[in-house]
Design a protein around this motif. Sequence first.
Motif, mmCIF file in Angstrom:
data_model
loop_
_atom_site.group_PDB
_atom_site.id
_atom_site.type_symbol
_atom_site.label_atom_id
_atom_site.label_comp_id
_atom_site.label_asym_id
_atom_site.label_seq_id
_atom_site.Cartn_x
_atom_site.Cartn_y
_atom_site.Cartn_z
ATOM 1 N N ARG A 18 27.760 -25.420 -11.019
ATOM 2 C CA ARG A 18 27.211 -25.897 -9.745
ATOM 3 C C ARG A 18 26.510 -24.768 -9.007
ATOM 4 N NH1 ARG A 18 30.497 -30.613 -6.625
ATOM 5 N NH2 ARG A 18 30.981 -31.947 -8.414
ATOM 6 N N ALA A 19 27.130 -23.607 -8.982
ATOM 7 C CA ALA A 19 26.518 -22.467 -8.292
ATOM 8 C C ALA A 19 25.213 -22.066 -8.967
ATOM 9 C CB ALA A 19 27.487 -21.289 -8.272
ATOM 10 N N GLU A 20 25.185 -22.081 -10.298
ATOM 11 C CA GLU A 20 23.959 -21.754 -11.024
ATOM 12 C C GLU A 20 22.843 -22.738 -10.701
ATOM 13 O OE1 GLU A 20 25.887 -19.597 -15.012
ATOM 14 O OE2 GLU A 20 25.324 -21.715 -15.069
ATOM 15 N N GLN A 21 23.176 -24.037 -10.652
ATOM 16 C CA GLN A 21 22.141 -25.024 -10.369
ATOM 17 C C GLN A 21 21.618 -24.923 -8.942
ATOM 18 O OE1 GLN A 21 20.444 -27.816 -12.492
ATOM 19 N NE2 GLN A 21 19.353 -26.725 -10.891
ATOM 20 N N GLN A 22 22.502 -24.638 -8.011
ATOM 21 C CA GLN A 22 22.056 -24.470 -6.633
ATOM 22 C C GLN A 22 21.134 -23.260 -6.495
ATOM 23 O OE1 GLN A 22 26.060 -24.552 -5.065
ATOM 24 N NE2 GLN A 22 25.724 -26.535 -4.080
ATOM 25 N N ALA A 23 21.464 -22.170 -7.186
ATOM 26 C CA ALA A 23 20.599 -20.991 -7.153
ATOM 27 C C ALA A 23 19.255 -21.280 -7.817
ATOM 28 C CB ALA A 23 21.287 -19.817 -7.858
#
Length: 249
Positions: free
Chosen positions: A75-80
């Motif tokens: 999730r953090a990767e996709q948000q970034a």
Amino acid sequence: MSERPGLLVVRPGEDPVRSVLVVTAHPDDVDFGMAGTVATWTDAGVRVSYCVVTDGDAGGFDRSVPRREMPRIRRAEQQAAAKEVGVEEVVFLGYPDGRLAPSLELRRDISRVIRQVRPDRVVCQSPERSWSRIFTSHPDHLAAAEATVCAVYPDARNPFAHPELLEEEGLEPHVVRELWLMGTDQPDRVVDVTDQVERKLAALRCHASQHPDVAAMEERVRGWLATTAEAAGLPPGRAAEAFRAVQTG
């Protein structure tokens, strides 16, 4: 070279759509499939939102990473990655990776997001298997795409489909005017993303848990973009992403 007959090349500034919702099965699907197009649209003032159906918890290459940590990581990767191409709104549905089915529940949940975002266009993966590029036809891709197509028509526009969305959540029906499919063997739209290649690669690099060899990944992606541009009849040195457009409004 001339553009291929029957294939419309959409260049920056030529698309009148103002709001787009992209629905994909996994984190990073949108970045492989169309991050250059997304960057082109957001630069033109289009509001682009993402709906990611699973958290990609079955992905990755490092076995030492606990599976329970993968949803948070991805999730953090996709948000970034979304921020790299101008997207601020990312909705995660939290379905299990690798076990997706085009269920009524998934259709309802995607319909909910459509009614909330109220986009002019929805983009999703193709619900039809590609025999020329089998990796685009992961079972989760096919399932998420089928559920999205059903959500676009008829569910999101029908006040009597998933009645709880209207009766309990107050979400009025919404008609999506156009559906675009990525990863299709029968494209009829190509977006020239030459000026956005570096931003696409920057978005892909955000998915560090998925790339044991970043240089090889970037070379592969550049090759895909160049091949698509060449097939569309664009001049040498151009880059493009391809879609099939379906009128639904």
